[in-house]
Scaffold this motif. Sequence first.
Motif, PDB file in Angstrom:
ATOM      1  N   ILE A  57     -11.655   6.942  58.891  1.00 43.76           N
ATOM      2  CA  ILE A  57     -11.015   8.254  59.003  1.00 43.76           C
ATOM      3  C   ILE A  57     -10.048   8.188  60.194  1.00 43.76           C
ATOM      4  O   ILE A  57     -10.464   7.866  61.310  1.00 43.76           O
ATOM      5  CB  ILE A  57     -12.061   9.353  59.221  1.00 43.76           C
ATOM      6  N   PRO A  58      -8.770   8.498  59.979  1.00 45.46           N
ATOM      7  CA  PRO A  58      -7.811   8.413  61.089  1.00 45.46           C
ATOM      8  C   PRO A  58      -8.034   9.545  62.107  1.00 45.46           C
ATOM      9  O   PRO A  58      -8.345  10.674  61.737  1.00 45.46           O
ATOM     10  CB  PRO A  58      -6.456   8.558  60.399  1.00 45.46           C
ATOM     11  N   ASN A  59      -7.907   9.204  63.381  1.00 46.71           N
ATOM     12  CA  ASN A  59      -7.981  10.215  64.435  1.00 46.71           C
ATOM     13  C   ASN A  59      -7.058   9.817  65.576  1.00 46.71           C
ATOM     14  O   ASN A  59      -6.629   8.688  65.680  1.00 46.71           O
ATOM     15  CB  ASN A  59      -9.420  10.404  64.924  1.00 46.71           C
ATOM     16  N   ASN A  60      -6.788  10.780  66.426  1.00 48.42           N
ATOM     17  CA  ASN A  60      -5.937  10.544  67.587  1.00 48.42           C
ATOM     18  C   ASN A  60      -6.780  10.757  68.841  1.00 48.42           C
ATOM     19  O   ASN A  60      -7.151  11.888  69.158  1.00 48.42           O
ATOM     20  CB  ASN A  60      -4.747  11.499  67.562  1.00 48.42           C
ATOM     21  N   GLU A  61      -7.082   9.685  69.552  1.00 52.46           N
ATOM     22  CA  GLU A  61      -7.968   9.771  70.703  1.00 52.46           C
ATOM     23  C   GLU A  61      -7.371  10.609  71.823  1.00 52.46           C
ATOM     24  O   GLU A  61      -8.090  11.335  72.519  1.00 52.46           O
ATOM     25  CB  GLU A  61      -8.304   8.370  71.239  1.00 52.46           C
ATOM     26  N   LEU A  62      -6.058  10.538  72.011  1.00 59.80           N
ATOM     27  CA  LEU A  62      -5.422  11.311  73.068  1.00 59.80           C
ATOM     28  C   LEU A  62      -5.544  12.812  72.800  1.00 59.80           C
ATOM     29  O   LEU A  62      -5.873  13.593  73.700  1.00 59.80           O
ATOM     30  CB  LEU A  62      -3.953  10.916  73.221  1.00 59.80           C
ATOM     31  N   LEU A  63      -5.300  13.226  71.563  1.00 55.66           N
ATOM     32  CA  LEU A  63      -5.446  14.643  71.229  1.00 55.66           C
ATOM     33  C   LEU A  63      -6.903  15.082  71.300  1.00 55.66           C
ATOM     34  O   LEU A  63      -7.196  16.217  71.681  1.00 55.66           O
ATOM     35  CB  LEU A  63      -4.872  14.923  69.839  1.00 55.66           C
ATOM     36  N   ASP A  64      -7.829  14.199  70.938  1.00 52.02           N
ATOM     37  CA  ASP A  64      -9.245  14.520  71.069  1.00 52.02           C
ATOM     38  C   ASP A  64      -9.603  14.766  72.534  1.00 52.02           C
ATOM     39  O   ASP A  64     -10.348  15.694  72.854  1.00 52.02           O
ATOM     40  CB  ASP A  64     -10.119  13.395  70.512  1.00 52.02           C
ATOM     41  N   PHE A  65      -9.078  13.924  73.417  1.00 53.59           N
ATOM     42  CA  PHE A  65      -9.333  14.078  74.854  1.00 53.59           C
ATOM     43  C   PHE A  65      -8.750  15.389  75.373  1.00 53.59           C
ATOM     44  O   PHE A  65      -9.420  16.155  76.065  1.00 53.59           O
ATOM     45  CB  PHE A  65      -8.749  12.891  75.614  1.00 53.59           C
ATOM     46  N   LEU A  66      -7.488  15.660  75.036  1.00 51.63           N
ATOM     47  CA  LEU A  66      -6.831  16.862  75.556  1.00 51.63           C
ATOM     48  C   LEU A  66      -7.414  18.141  74.972  1.00 51.63           C
ATOM     49  O   LEU A  66      -7.352  19.193  75.605  1.00 51.63           O
ATOM     50  CB  LEU A  66      -5.323  16.801  75.293  1.00 51.63           C
ATOM     51  N   SER A  67      -7.990  18.079  73.790  1.00 51.04           N
ATOM     52  CA  SER A  67      -8.578  19.287  73.209  1.00 51.04           C
ATOM     53  C   SER A  67      -9.854  19.690  73.929  1.00 51.04           C
ATOM     54  O   SER A  67     -10.289  20.836  73.817  1.00 51.04           O
ATOM     55  CB  SER A  67      -8.857  19.084  71.718  1.00 51.04           C
ATOM     56  N   ARG A  68     -10.471  18.786  74.685  1.00 48.82           N
ATOM     57  CA  ARG A  68     -11.686  19.118  75.427  1.00 48.82           C
ATOM     58  C   ARG A  68     -11.388  19.780  76.759  1.00 48.82           C
ATOM     59  O   ARG A  68     -12.270  20.368  77.373  1.00 48.82           O
ATOM     60  CB  ARG A  68     -12.491  17.845  75.685  1.00 48.82           C
ATOM     61  N   VAL A  69     -10.150  19.693  77.244  1.00 48.99           N
ATOM     62  CA  VAL A  69      -9.787  20.272  78.538  1.00 48.99           C
ATOM     63  C   VAL A  69      -9.398  21.731  78.317  1.00 48.99           C
ATOM     64  O   VAL A  69      -8.526  22.024  77.508  1.00 48.99           O
ATOM     65  CB  VAL A  69      -8.613  19.495  79.169  1.00 48.99           C
ATOM     66  N   PRO A  70     -10.047  22.655  79.030  1.00 45.96           N
ATOM     67  CA  PRO A  70      -9.736  24.080  78.816  1.00 45.96           C
ATOM     68  C   PRO A  70      -8.379  24.456  79.401  1.00 45.96           C
ATOM     69  O   PRO A  70      -7.950  23.923  80.418  1.00 45.96           O
ATOM     70  CB  PRO A  70     -10.869  24.795  79.544  1.00 45.96           C
ATOM     71  N   SER A  71      -7.714  25.407  78.760  1.00 40.25           N
ATOM     72  CA  SER A  71      -6.440  25.909  79.267  1.00 40.25           C
ATOM     73  C   SER A  71      -6.716  27.046  80.252  1.00 40.25           C
ATOM     74  O   SER A  71      -7.850  27.493  80.423  1.00 40.25           O
ATOM     75  CB  SER A  71      -5.571  26.405  78.117  1.00 40.25           C
TER      76      SER A  71
END
Length: 95
Positions: A57-71
Motif C-alpha cells: 500500500i503506497p504511503n508518504n512518510e513525510l506527510l504521515d510525520f507532519l500529520s501528527r504535529v498539531p497546528s
Amino acid sequence: MAHDPITFNFTVPWLTWFAILVLSVAAIILYLIPVRYLILAWGINKFTKKLRKPHAIPNNELLDFLSRVPSDAQLKMWQELRPELARVDTPKKRK
C-alpha cells in the motif's frame, strides 16, 4: 500561516527530537555520499518498488510525520481550561 504544523518548537517533544535527529543524519549522509549516487538510488527504488512488492500500500512518510504535529488552531482548541478561582465569601465576624 496559522495552520502550519509546529515541528521545531517542542510542542510535541518526541517528534521534535526525532525531526532533529533525521535532519542531522541526512546532513551527514549528504556530506559523505555524492548527491548523484543518492538520486540514482532513489530512482532505482522508485521504479522497482512495484516489482519488489506488488501488493504494498503506497504511503508518504513525510506527510504521515507532519500529520501528527498539531497546528496552532488544534493546540488552542485542545488546551486545558483552567477553572476560575471562585471567591469564597467568609462570614464577617461581628463585634
